[in-house]
Scaffold this active site. Structure first.
Site, PDB file in Angstrom:
ATOM      1  N   ARG A   1      24.012  54.847  -9.288  1.00  0.00           N
ATOM      2  CA  ARG A   1      22.655  54.489  -8.862  1.00  0.00           C
ATOM      3  C   ARG A   1      22.554  53.011  -8.552  1.00  0.00           C
ATOM      4  O   ARG A   1      21.532  52.546  -8.082  1.00  0.00           O
ATOM      5  CB  ARG A   1      21.656  54.771  -9.981  1.00  0.00           C
TER       6      ARG A   1
ATOM      7  N   LYS B   1      26.574  70.444 -16.698  1.00  0.00           N
ATOM      8  CA  LYS B   1      25.516  69.637 -17.284  1.00  0.00           C
ATOM      9  C   LYS B   1      24.232  70.463 -17.184  1.00  0.00           C
ATOM     10  O   LYS B   1      24.019  71.138 -16.163  1.00  0.00           O
ATOM     11  CB  LYS B   1      25.423  68.381 -16.422  1.00  0.00           C
TER      12      LYS B   1
ATOM     13  N   THR C   1      25.608  60.864 -11.165  1.00  0.00           N
ATOM     14  CA  THR C   1      24.781  60.812  -9.953  1.00  0.00           C
ATOM     15  C   THR C   1      25.636  60.938  -8.691  1.00  0.00           C
ATOM     16  O   THR C   1      25.332  60.326  -7.667  1.00  0.00           O
ATOM     17  CB  THR C   1      23.904  59.534  -9.897  1.00  0.00           C
TER      18      THR C   1
ATOM     19  N   GLU D   1      29.924  57.882 -18.563  1.00  0.00           N
ATOM     20  CA  GLU D   1      29.519  58.290 -17.215  1.00  0.00           C
ATOM     21  C   GLU D   1      28.743  57.124 -16.610  1.00  0.00           C
ATOM     22  O   GLU D   1      27.662  56.794 -17.098  1.00  0.00           O
ATOM     23  CB  GLU D   1      28.637  59.543 -17.344  1.00  0.00           C
TER      24      GLU D   1
HETATM   25  O1  ELE Z   1      22.343  60.399 -12.907  1.00  0.00           O
HETATM   26  C1  ELE Z   1      22.755  61.505 -13.218  1.00  0.00           C
HETATM   27  O2  ELE Z   1      23.815  62.003 -12.810  1.00  0.00           O
HETATM   28  C2  ELE Z   1      21.937  62.297 -14.100  1.00  0.00           C
HETATM   29  O3  ELE Z   1      22.215  63.442 -14.308  1.00  0.00           O
HETATM   30  C3  ELE Z   1      20.803  61.670 -14.732  1.00  0.00           C
HETATM   31  C4  ELE Z   1      21.049  61.177 -16.136  1.00  0.00           C
HETATM   32  O4  ELE Z   1      21.995  61.983 -16.773  1.00  0.00           O
HETATM   33  C5  ELE Z   1      19.789  61.130 -16.891  1.00  0.00           C
HETATM   34  O5  ELE Z   1      18.878  60.348 -16.193  1.00  0.00           O
HETATM   35  C6  ELE Z   1      19.916  60.636 -18.279  1.00  0.00           C
HETATM   36  O6  ELE Z   1      18.737  60.986 -18.907  1.00  0.00           O
HETATM   37  P1  ELE Z   1      18.111  60.197 -20.139  1.00  0.00           P
HETATM   38  O7  ELE Z   1      19.138  60.168 -21.232  1.00  0.00           O
HETATM   39  O8  ELE Z   1      16.905  60.991 -20.495  1.00  0.00           O
HETATM   40  O9  ELE Z   1      17.797  58.825 -19.632  1.00  0.00           O
END
Ligand code: ELE
Length: 207
Positions: free
Chosen positions: A44, A128, A68, A40
């Site tokens: 961003r 998710k 995102t 994925e």
């Molecule tokens: O950007 C997106 O679509 C999201 O849903 C955010 C990410 O999935 C998380 O930021 C991952 O989280 P961490 O593994 O804790 O770094």
């Protein structure tokens, strides 16, 4: 491919932020070598769309999609560039309508019972859970299993090597998402072999 099939490709879905599209192919190759054939790429960064396009074109064995995704325009762009699916941190009727009309595999982010019900109204079978540990993690997923017995989840946000097995042990969890498997520093340093090692370590550590 249905969203639940995408969530079934690998027990771990790498959540990736790329700053330079030149890193896209080496990273995808490193993940494949580590045994993970899904990724994925979060929208961003400016490099995200070009990275998705490059991987979709050059490495069809990698199932690449976007994360995102927060509006329908992005969802369509991702599809047009060859992305296989869209993940969102949240859920909206704009995204749900677009995915349904265009037949785009879409995994919305949910954190409440009402959001799960909205996903169900659109026939979505896999969501998710985001941000997983902050919104209740294991206990919340156990709670959802009662009223929403058929809904499957990909908890993401706060998941790591240390707690992934707690999530993967739940019957309503198909996979976990996480950024830990692709450290930004490894990408910046071109240390893709470290990413392959992190994949292998994680896959071997699954109970
Ligand atoms: O950007 C997106 O679509 C999201 O849903 C955010 C990410 O999935 C998380 O930021 C991952 O989280 P961490 O593994 O804790 O770094």
């Amino acid at each position: 491919m249905k969203a639940t099939e995408i969530l079934g490709i690998s027990p771990i879905v790498p959540v990736v932020v790329l700053e330079d599209p030149k890193d896209a192919l080496p990273l995808a190759e490193a993940l494949l070598e580590g045994g993970i054939a899904v990724m994925e790429i979060t929208l961003r960064s400016d490099a995200a769309l070009a990275s998705i396009e490059a991987i979709a074109k050059e490495l069809p064995e990698m199932n690449v999609g976007a994360g995102t995704v927060v509006n329908a325009e992005q969802m369509l762009k991702v599809r047009d560039l060859g992305g296989n699916f869209s993940f969102s941190p949240g859920i909206s009727t704009g995204l749900l309508d677009c995915a349904k009309e265009e037949g785009i595999p879409f995994i919305p982010g949910v954190a409440t019972a009402s959001e799960v019900m909205l996903a169900m109204e659109y026939g979505i079978e896999g969501c998710k859970l985001f941000p997983a540990t902050a919104v209740g993690g294991i206990e919340l997923l156990k709670g959802f299993a009662g009223p929403f017995g058929s809904m499957k989840f990909c908890p993401t946000g706060g998941v790591s090597l240390a707690n992934m097995n707690d999530f993967l042990a739940l019957p309503n969890v198909l996979c976990v998402g996480g950024s830990w498997i692709v450290p930004k520093t490894s990408v910046a340093e071109g240390d893709f072999s470290n990413i392959t090692s992190l994949c292998k370590t994680a896959l071997e550590a699954i109970d």
